[in-house]
Design an enzyme around this catalytic site. Structure first.
Site, PDB file in Angstrom:
ATOM      1  N   ASN A 232       0.834  -1.203   0.000  1.00  0.00           N
ATOM      2  CA  ASN A 232       0.000   0.000   0.000  1.00  0.00           C
ATOM      3  C   ASN A 232       0.872   1.258   0.000  1.00  0.00           C
ATOM      4  OD1 ASN A 232      -2.429   1.399   0.094  1.00  0.00           O
ATOM      5  ND2 ASN A 232      -2.434   1.482   2.327  1.00  0.00           N
TER       6      ASN A 232
ATOM      7  N   SER B 186      -0.830 -24.859  50.327  1.00  0.00           N
ATOM      8  CA  SER B 186      -1.700 -25.058  49.145  1.00  0.00           C
ATOM      9  C   SER B 186      -2.687 -23.907  48.958  1.00  0.00           C
ATOM     10  CB  SER B 186      -2.436 -26.402  49.218  1.00  0.00           C
ATOM     11  OG  SER B 186      -2.990 -26.654  50.496  1.00  0.00           O
TER      12      SER B 186
END
Lengths: 636, 300
Positions: A165, A542
């Site tokens: 372009n 955890s």
């Protein structure tokens, strides 16, 4: 001007007849605002007369207010939709545009070009037949051109327009054009061997070679962009591959009718064809292809139909009907390319939902083998995947699924990954191949099974999972409980975070990814211990809900007891038995839970222990009572 | 080998979307606005499950100001096709006497349509609602997903849209959240008309030109549909040959002068016309980007 005004005026019926039989082409435009991508789309819409007078009026007023083209119409404003985007002058998301000419209807996925929008481009590319790659004639092939070509070919596009372009700004120089084309060809070899490339010199702003060939480039003998888009074969690669149809819905209006509804993903089908239902592999013959407007003699890829079979074979949503002569494979372990689409990075070892076709399964995504740099296409080391990163990894599914490699069939080999907590779509995956290991490693069937082992010990196995902040009292309570159990003649073992990290998990740190792996290993060890008949006490911070859920899923029903040792941060920090909080506050320890790493409290733990009002011995008694109530202290 | 036309492909995609909702969502509903897009959506729903019936009800949020012909059509159509039809009216709005003549379009639309819709979705606890919106209607629609996720407050967050590759849709939601599903996303106005013609789908006669009494209100011709129109305005009525390009509340729906009395005429007029579809709707006109704001607030 592309629509045939004369025919519309003189014979609308003839016009409509013609237009009902148009084909459909989906394409994606890639490039940044600077390359003139939005201008190009605006121009296509304008030339196809898809801009109406009122839109044109608001376009003209907007052009003057915020446009970048002075007094001229700024076509880019037509397609940059959301208010925020207009202000920033960038296209953030995928926007879909529609226009039609006398020959075809077009669906354009307009996607942003910056690296941070890789996921948007991949989404747009996933359904496109053709990609238009915008290149600024003054700048040539840039890093972003490589990235765009890589992403579009990755997602399976094999027809590419190299739109060079702004040729007006280089004086429509053939030399400039040729140089860029050569550059691209040299690079394209790395992308895909079957790539079809159509370079076109153009100026979107001036309308050169957009809808028709222009005199400015008399040295160019290829098509205009529109000529190309109107005539490029709408590649149904899918038509020439073996029949596949994921079953979406079992259609059962009454006892006499049982059909399988779905959209055909590949190939074609006729009554009398032999098909298999995967993964079961059961065979039958197609009886009817049912639609609301009558039975069909043939159905092809892309159609949504309902199929009835001669035999009552077992087939439900998520199964895939395939050609019996050329069935798909089935596997529960894959190598795949993954594009990560979430701000939260991939946590290797965590379980995600995987949706492929109409099937949703649970999948563990392993640590990437390597990542791919989207700019250089080089392999790079990767431990995880961050937003917009692409990597190659393996996945294990909780059940086998039928599939084809993505490069053979997008619908049969493309999947999304969903986070189980937030329900966000976090990844996009492309199946490369199955890992044969799945079918080779069989579970060893044991004569002395887990119940025999538990019975021998005169007990029932259980996993007591203590979770809570560092210093909350997990290990102390576990220790007290173990004494009580021991006194009752129970066989127990305690897995403690600190101890396991000295041995089994000494290669792991404290990043989120390592925490996930830490828990995965410990959960598996706990599972083996409970298989051996032991009562296992696991004492680990955890911090993440999904890993505790993973551990829970691993254990037999009723054997997992989550004990939430609920000590407020301030209390734990006051106790600071190991002096860790002090160090964390001083910045000497990174990723410390509660300080600079999150703790997700359980929402439905079996037991919650208040350590402020209870001593460790009292807490242990509470847990023992609970086990007694649940019958866990009875004989095996 | 059979090649699929663009209408075939659009239809197949829509059937896939509609089935996916039925298979994965617990309590879906199809929002029925009685317009031409709804007519197509209803037709597609019938096709998607044939020979079964669509496994969800229809719902109409009735602002009480719809054209009378729309309401007759709605009731007859639902009965013909065997759908359960739920009609929801914002009773608080009715009690407060909210209407377009007394309160203006913005307040009326917000109370009777947007709030009414939220009430209805909350009342029945629908987790998925089909809508007939198309991406070509308006710029912010062009970026909306086919499965468009809404918070528990029914808000749309354009920055938190889920990526939607291929035809694999993530339908999972948390408690209280919902999805709006747009099976006609990729259809254009012309596709809709062509499909109506190809499939012989019945639409409300207001789409076809006929002599109708109209008055000029705020620069737009609107039809005198009942006696709630202020008397001095109603007095100015003249009969013109008009039709409607979209259907909604009669005081808020601009008529266009036309003689297009058949589908072919309408399509011809549409193709030759130079004004886009939503211009007849008063709610979009106030400011650029206004639809995006309304959507974030929960407008469909």
């Amino acid at each position: 001007m592309r629509l045939n005004d004369d025919l519309i005026e003189s014979d609308i019926a003839a016009y409509l007849e013609k237009h009902e039989h148009k084909s459909l082409l989906r394409f994606i435009t890639c490039g940044s605002v600077d390359d003139g991508k939005s201008t190009l789309i605006g121009r296509l819409l304008y030339d196809a007369k898809m801009i109406f007078e009122d839109q044109l009026a608001s376009l003209e007023s907007d052009s003057k207010k915020v446009g970048t083209q002075g007094e001229n119409i700024d076509f880019a404003l037509l397609v940059d939709g959301l208010t925020a985007e207009r202000e920033q002058g960038i296209t953030i998301d995928v926007a879909y545009r529609f226009f039609a000419t006398d020959k075809r209807k077009f669906i354009v996925a307009d996607t942003p070009g910056h690296e941070q929008y890789t996921r948007n481009m991949a989404t747009g590319a996933s359904t496109a037949d053709v990609a238009i790659l915008m290149v600024d004639a003054r700048k040539g092939i840039l890093t972003q051109t490589r990235r765009h070509s890589f992403i579009t070919t990755l997602l399976g596009i094999r027809k590419v327009v190299l739109a060079i372009n702004k040729m007006d700004l280089v004086g429509y120089s053939q030399q400039a054009y040729d140089d860029i084309v050569d550059d691209f060809y040299a690079f394209a070899d790395e992308l895909a061997t079957d790539l079809e490339i159509q370079p076109i010199p153009m100026s979107a702003l001036e309308g050169v070679n957009i809808t028709s060939k222009s005199n400015e480039t008399d040295w160019y003998d290829g098509p205009s962009l529109m000529d190309y888009l109107e005539t490029v074969p709408v590649g149904d690669r899918r038509l020439n591959t073996p029949f596949r149809m994921p079953v979406q819905w079992v259609n059962r209006p009454n006892l006499d009718f049982r059909g399988f509804s779905g959209q055909i993903a590949a190939g074609s089908l006729q009554p009398g064809d032999r098909v298999k239902s995967m993964p079961s592999g059961k065979q039958s013959t197609v009886q009817r292809i049912v639609t609301a407007t009558g039975d069909l003699d043939q159905a092809v890829a892309g159609q949504s139909v309902t199929i009835t079979l001669d035999d009552e074979i077992d087939c439900s949503r998520g199964d895939v009907l395939v050609s019996a002569d050329d069935p798909s494979e089935v596997s529960d372990q894959f190598q795949a390319r993954i594009l990560w689409m979430s701000e939260t990075p991939l946590l290797p070892g965590r379980r995600y939902l995987l949706k492929m076709g109409a099937k949703t399964v649970t999948a563990t995504v392993n640590a990437p083998k390597y990542g791919i740099d989207v700019n250089t296409l080089n392999d790079v080391p990767a431990k995880t995947l961050e937003l917009n990163q692409i990597g190659v990894t393996t996945l294990s599914l909780d059940q086998p699924v039928p599939y084809d490699p993505y490069d053979v069939n997008r619908e049969m080999g493309g999947f999304i990954l969903i986070d189980r907590m937030t329900n966000d779509t976090v990844g996009l995956g492309l199946v490369d191949f199955a890992l044969r290991r799945a079918s080779n490693i069989h579970w060893q069937a044991m004569d002395i099974d887990r119940s025999a082992l538990a019975e021998q010990k005169g007990q029932k196995p259980a996993v007591l999972w203590f979770t809570g902040l560092s210093g909350s009292g997990k290990s102390t309570i576990a220790n007290a409980l173990q004494k009580l159990l021991f006194a009752q003649g129970k066989h127990t073992f305690t897995l403690d975070g600190d101890n396991v990290r000295h041995g089994l998990n000494r290669d792991l740190g404290f990043t989120d990814a390592d925490r996930v792996e830490n828990i995965r290993r410990v959960a598996n060890v706990a599972r083996l211990m409970s298989d051996a008949g032991l009562i296992t006490l696991v004492s680990f911070i955890s911090p993440f809900r999904s890993e505790r859920q993973m551990a829970r899923n691993l254990m037999a029903d009723g054997e997992f007891i989550e004990v939430y040792v609920d000590t407020p941060l301030s209390v734990a920090e006051d106790r600071d038995v190991k002096g860790l909080y002090k160090k964390a506050r001083a910045g000497e320890i990174k990723n410390f839970t509660g300080i600079d790493s999150p703790y997700e409290p359980p929402q439905a733990a079996e037991l919650r222990i208040d350590t402020v009002n209870n001593s460790p011995e009292e807490a242990a008694e509470v847990i023992l009572d609970f086990m007694r109530e649940k019958g866990l202290l009875n004989g095996g | 080998m059979k090649t699929l036309t663009h209408l075939d492909r659009l239809e197949a995609e829509s059937l896939h979307i509609i089935r996916e909702v039925a298979a994965e969502c617990e309590n879906p509903v199809m929002l029925y606005s009685v317009g031409k897009d709804s007519a197509v959506m209803l037709h597609l729903a019938m096709k998607a499950f044939y020979p079964s019936r669509p496994p969800f009800p229809l719902m109409h949020v009735d602002t009480t100001w719809k054209f009378r012909e729309m309401i007759e059509f709605r009731d007859r159509k639902a009965k013909e096709l065997g759908f359960d039809l739920l009609v929801h009216v914002n009773e608080e709005g009715v009690r407060d006497g909210v209407g377009p003549f007394s309160h203006g379009s913005a307040v009326h639309t917000d109370v009777m349509k947007t709030q009414g819709l939220k009430q209805a979705l909350n009342k029945y606890k629908f987790d998925a609602a089909f809508g007939g919106a198309r991406r070509d209607e308006e710029k912010s629609r062009a970026k909306e997903r086919i499965f468009s996720f809404r918070s528990a407050e029914h808000r749309w967050d354009p920055k938190r849209q889920r990526p939607e590759p291929w035809n694999v849709y993530n339908t999972r939601i948390n408690q209280g959240e919902s999805v709006r599903v747009f099976p006609l996303s990729n259809w254009t106005e012309l596709d809709i008309w062509q499909y109506i013609r190809r499939e012989n789908i019945e639409i409300v006669p207001l789409y076809f030109a006929a002599p109708r009494p109209v008055v000029n209100w705020n620069g737009v011709d609107i039809m005198v549909d009942d006696d709630r129109m202020p008397e001095e305005l109603a007095k100015t009525a003249v009969t013109k040959s008009v039709r409607f390009r979209t259907l909604g509340c009669y005081p808020l729906t601009g008529a266009v002068e036309s003689t297009a009395a058949t589908l072919e005429d309408i399509i011809q007029e549409m193709l030759l016309t130079t004004t886009s579809e939503r211009q007849g709707r008063v709610i979009d006109a106030d400011q650029s980007g206004s639809m995006e704001k309304k959507k974030q607030e929960g407008y469909f």
